[in-house]
Design a protein around this motif. Structure first.
Motif, PDB file in Angstrom:
ATOM      1  N   PHE A  33       0.869  -1.179   0.000  1.00 18.06           N
ATOM      2  CA  PHE A  33       0.000   0.000   0.000  1.00 18.06           C
ATOM      3  C   PHE A  33       0.902   1.223   0.000  1.00 18.06           C
ATOM      4  O   PHE A  33       1.856   1.299   0.784  1.00 18.06           O
ATOM      5  N   GLU A  34       0.623   2.162  -0.900  1.00 20.33           N
ATOM      6  CA  GLU A  34       1.353   3.428  -0.916  1.00 20.33           C
ATOM      7  C   GLU A  34       0.355   4.562  -0.829  1.00 20.33           C
ATOM      8  O   GLU A  34      -0.481   4.742  -1.708  1.00 20.33           O
ATOM      9  N   GLY A  35       0.438   5.313   0.274  1.00 16.49           N
ATOM     10  CA  GLY A  35      -0.424   6.468   0.465  1.00 16.49           C
ATOM     11  C   GLY A  35       0.402   7.739   0.447  1.00 16.49           C
ATOM     12  O   GLY A  35       1.615   7.720   0.195  1.00 16.49           O
ATOM     13  N   THR A  36      -0.225   8.846   0.756  1.00 11.54           N
ATOM     14  CA  THR A  36       0.455  10.132   0.746  1.00 11.54           C
ATOM     15  C   THR A  36       1.628  10.163   1.719  1.00 11.54           C
ATOM     16  O   THR A  36       2.730  10.542   1.366  1.00 11.54           O
ATOM     17  N   ASP A  37       1.387   9.747   2.953  1.00  7.59           N
ATOM     18  CA  ASP A  37       2.433   9.758   3.975  1.00  7.59           C
ATOM     19  C   ASP A  37       2.741   8.370   4.519  1.00  7.59           C
ATOM     20  O   ASP A  37       3.421   8.243   5.539  1.00  7.59           O
ATOM     21  N   THR A  38       2.235   7.324   3.862  1.00 10.30           N
ATOM     22  CA  THR A  38       2.358   5.978   4.401  1.00 10.30           C
ATOM     23  C   THR A  38       2.722   4.971   3.316  1.00 10.30           C
ATOM     24  O   THR A  38       2.102   4.956   2.256  1.00 10.30           O
ATOM     25  N   ASP A  39       3.727   4.152   3.599  1.00 10.85           N
ATOM     26  CA  ASP A  39       4.028   2.966   2.801  1.00 10.85           C
ATOM     27  C   ASP A  39       3.880   1.783   3.744  1.00 10.85           C
ATOM     28  O   ASP A  39       4.472   1.768   4.831  1.00 10.85           O
ATOM     29  N   PHE A  40       3.094   0.798   3.342  1.00  6.05           N
ATOM     30  CA  PHE A  40       2.822  -0.346   4.202  1.00  6.05           C
ATOM     31  C   PHE A  40       2.885  -1.605   3.357  1.00  6.05           C
ATOM     32  O   PHE A  40       2.299  -1.667   2.275  1.00  6.05           O
ATOM     33  N   SER A  41       3.614  -2.611   3.835  1.00  7.43           N
ATOM     34  CA  SER A  41       3.701  -3.857   3.095  1.00  7.43           C
ATOM     35  C   SER A  41       3.549  -5.047   4.032  1.00  7.43           C
ATOM     36  O   SER A  41       3.912  -4.978   5.210  1.00  7.43           O
ATOM     37  N   LEU A  42       2.994  -6.099   3.477  1.00  6.10           N
ATOM     38  CA  LEU A  42       2.864  -7.379   4.165  1.00  6.10           C
ATOM     39  C   LEU A  42       3.471  -8.450   3.281  1.00  6.10           C
ATOM     40  O   LEU A  42       3.226  -8.464   2.074  1.00  6.10           O
ATOM     41  N   THR A  43       4.254  -9.317   3.882  1.00  8.55           N
ATOM     42  CA  THR A  43       4.725 -10.521   3.211  1.00  8.55           C
ATOM     43  C   THR A  43       4.054 -11.677   3.929  1.00  8.55           C
ATOM     44  O   THR A  43       4.268 -11.873   5.131  1.00  8.55           O
ATOM     45  N   ILE A  44       3.214 -12.401   3.212  1.00  8.28           N
ATOM     46  CA  ILE A  44       2.406 -13.450   3.827  1.00  8.28           C
ATOM     47  C   ILE A  44       2.765 -14.801   3.219  1.00  8.28           C
ATOM     48  O   ILE A  44       2.876 -14.937   2.000  1.00  8.28           O
ATOM     49  N   ILE A  45       2.916 -15.781   4.099  1.00  2.63           N
ATOM     50  CA  ILE A  45       3.096 -17.169   3.689  1.00  2.63           C
ATOM     51  C   ILE A  45       1.942 -17.954   4.289  1.00  2.63           C
ATOM     52  O   ILE A  45       1.674 -17.850   5.484  1.00  2.63           O
TER      53      ILE A  45
END
Length: 135
Positions: free
Chosen positions: A33-45
């Protein structure tokens, strides 16, 4: 004899639909996810119904970071898939060193939503909600 055949057919149909109802979606992958002030990532197995993985959240141009990316650390996101499109996970903030709870829901083959349902105690820098895209 005809009644026995009809009963067996009904049992077969119910068993078939029951199987597909509990067939879980695979949430495995890299999600961002890339927002204005936020980058968020999940690596799921996902292995069967078991979910594990890591998160990384960067806010305000890198001024606030909550990441679990060291491979020697235990997973920061864990859960058990219970139906075909959502999973409740426990996540651990690396800032607060406390756990919270979130729901991950698949909305398409390439998108999931993240919604925190129970915040961890203390300060954390993980978005309360986000729509992530599979990479």
């Amino acid at each position: 004899m005809k009644k026995v055949g009809i009963i067996l057919l009904c049992v077969f149909i119910v068993a078939t639909f029951s199987y597909y109802k509990y067939d879980t979606t695979d949430f495995s992958g890299e999600w961002d996810f890339e927002g204005t002030d936020t980058d968020f990532s999940l690596t799921i197995i996902q292995n069967g119904t078991a979910i594990s993985g890591t998160h990384c959240s960067v806010l305000y141009g890198g001024k606030k970071i909550d990441c679990s990316i060291d491979e020697s650390d235990p997973p920061s996101v864990t859960g058990t898939a219970s139906d075909d499109d959502s999973v409740i996970v426990i996540f651990k903030s690396t800032v607060a060193d406390k756990v919270g709870q979130a729901t991950i829901k698949r909305i398409s083959a390439t998108q999931i939503t993240w919604n925190i349902t129970q915040e961890p105690e203390g300060e954390y820098f993980i978005p309360k909600s986000a729509t992530l895209t599979k990479q």
